[in-house]
Scaffold this active site. Sequence first.
Site, PDB file in Angstrom:
ATOM      1  N   HIS A  12      23.500   1.446  11.433  1.00 20.67           N
ATOM      2  CA  HIS A  12      24.839   2.267  11.765  1.00 20.67           C
ATOM      3  C   HIS A  12      25.579   2.117  13.104  1.00 20.67           C
ATOM      4  CE1 HIS A  12      23.662   4.745   8.297  1.00 20.67           C
ATOM      5  NE2 HIS A  12      22.458   4.526   8.452  1.00 20.67           N
TER       6      HIS A  12
ATOM      7  N   LYS B 185      -0.901 -13.502  20.225  1.00 23.32           N
ATOM      8  CA  LYS B 185      -1.560 -14.763  19.974  1.00 23.32           C
ATOM      9  C   LYS B 185      -1.163 -15.524  18.786  1.00 23.32           C
ATOM     10  CE  LYS B 185      -5.404 -12.286  17.619  1.00 23.32           C
ATOM     11  NZ  LYS B 185      -6.773 -12.052  17.841  1.00 23.32           N
TER      12      LYS B 185
ATOM     13  N   ASN C 168       0.873  -1.216  -0.018  1.00 21.04           N
ATOM     14  CA  ASN C 168      -0.021   0.098  -0.058  1.00 21.04           C
ATOM     15  C   ASN C 168       0.871   1.268   0.058  1.00 21.04           C
ATOM     16  OD1 ASN C 168      -2.317   1.601   0.301  1.00 21.04           O
ATOM     17  ND2 ASN C 168      -3.360   0.042   1.336  1.00 21.04           N
TER      18      ASN C 168
ATOM     19  N   THR D 272      12.145  -6.421  16.167  1.00 18.97           N
ATOM     20  CA  THR D 272      13.575  -6.373  16.357  1.00 18.97           C
ATOM     21  C   THR D 272      14.141  -7.660  16.428  1.00 18.97           C
ATOM     22  OG1 THR D 272      13.120  -6.155  18.751  1.00 18.97           O
ATOM     23  CG2 THR D 272      13.470  -4.280  17.508  1.00 18.97           C
ATOM     24  N   LYS D 273      13.229  -8.726  16.368  1.00 20.27           N
ATOM     25  CA  LYS D 273      13.691 -10.153  16.626  1.00 20.27           C
ATOM     26  C   LYS D 273      12.923 -11.117  15.423  1.00 20.27           C
ATOM     27  CE  LYS D 273      11.100 -11.448  20.612  1.00 20.27           C
ATOM     28  NZ  LYS D 273      11.224 -12.404  22.123  1.00 20.27           N
TER      29      LYS D 273
ATOM     30  N   ARG E 159       6.091  -8.309  20.010  1.00 20.01           N
ATOM     31  CA  ARG E 159       6.199  -9.420  20.823  1.00 20.01           C
ATOM     32  C   ARG E 159       4.749 -10.308  20.530  1.00 20.01           C
ATOM     33  NH1 ARG E 159       2.426  -9.559  24.869  1.00 20.01           N
ATOM     34  NH2 ARG E 159       1.228  -7.369  25.268  1.00 20.01           N
TER      35      ARG E 159
END
Length: 200
Positions: A122, A190, A92, A172-173, A187
Site C-alpha cells: 500500500h 550459509k 502446513n 524483503t529482497k 540475509r
Amino acid sequence: IRTYLTIIEMKTEKQKMLAGELYDAFDKELVEERQAAKELCFQFNSKSPVSQREERQNILKELLRVDDAWIESPFHVDYGLYLKLGANFYANHGCTILDCNTITIGKNCMMAPHVCISAATHPLEVERRARGEEFTAPIVIGDNVWIGANATICPGVILGNGVVVGAGAVVTKSFPDNVVIGGVPARILKKVPGSEDITD
C-alpha cells in the site's frame, strides 16, 4: 481540415493490479473474484481432512487448478487465479497467500505453519490508503524451496531453487539458488550443503 482523435484505452483495475500500478482494490470485478475465493476457502477449511479428503481436494482443484497439492487447514488465498503452483506442493496449517499479482511457486516446495506470501502492498500516505489504493509486485519461488514457520515473503521477491527460509524471517529482497536465509530483514546465513560458495 481533418481532426484526428487519439483514443486511449483505459485500463481496468484488474489490469492495473497485475501491471503493478496503483489500483482500486474495491473495484467490483476484483471484489467478486475475492469473494469467490473466500467462499471456496471457507468450504475447504470447513471440511474434515480425514472423512472428507476427496471433497477437499476437489475444492482445491477448483480454487487453484491443481491435482496434487497437499494443503492443511486453515488456508487462505486472495484470488487463487494468479497463484501458479508446481508439482508436489505442501503447505502446513495457517498458510496465507495474497496473489494480487502473479505468484509462481516451483515444484517440491514446502511451507511450514503460518507462512505468509504477499504480493500486495500500500502507499505510505494514509489518505491514499484510506481511499483503498494499493499496488502489487509479482513473486517467484523456485523449485525445492522450504519456507520455515511464520516466515513472510514480501512483494517483488524472487527466491532461487533450493532456498531454505528460516522460521520467522521477513524476506524483503531476492536471493540466489541454494542458500539458507533468515532474520529480519532476511540475509544469507550459509549455503546449502553441497552447493557452491556464494556471497550475499
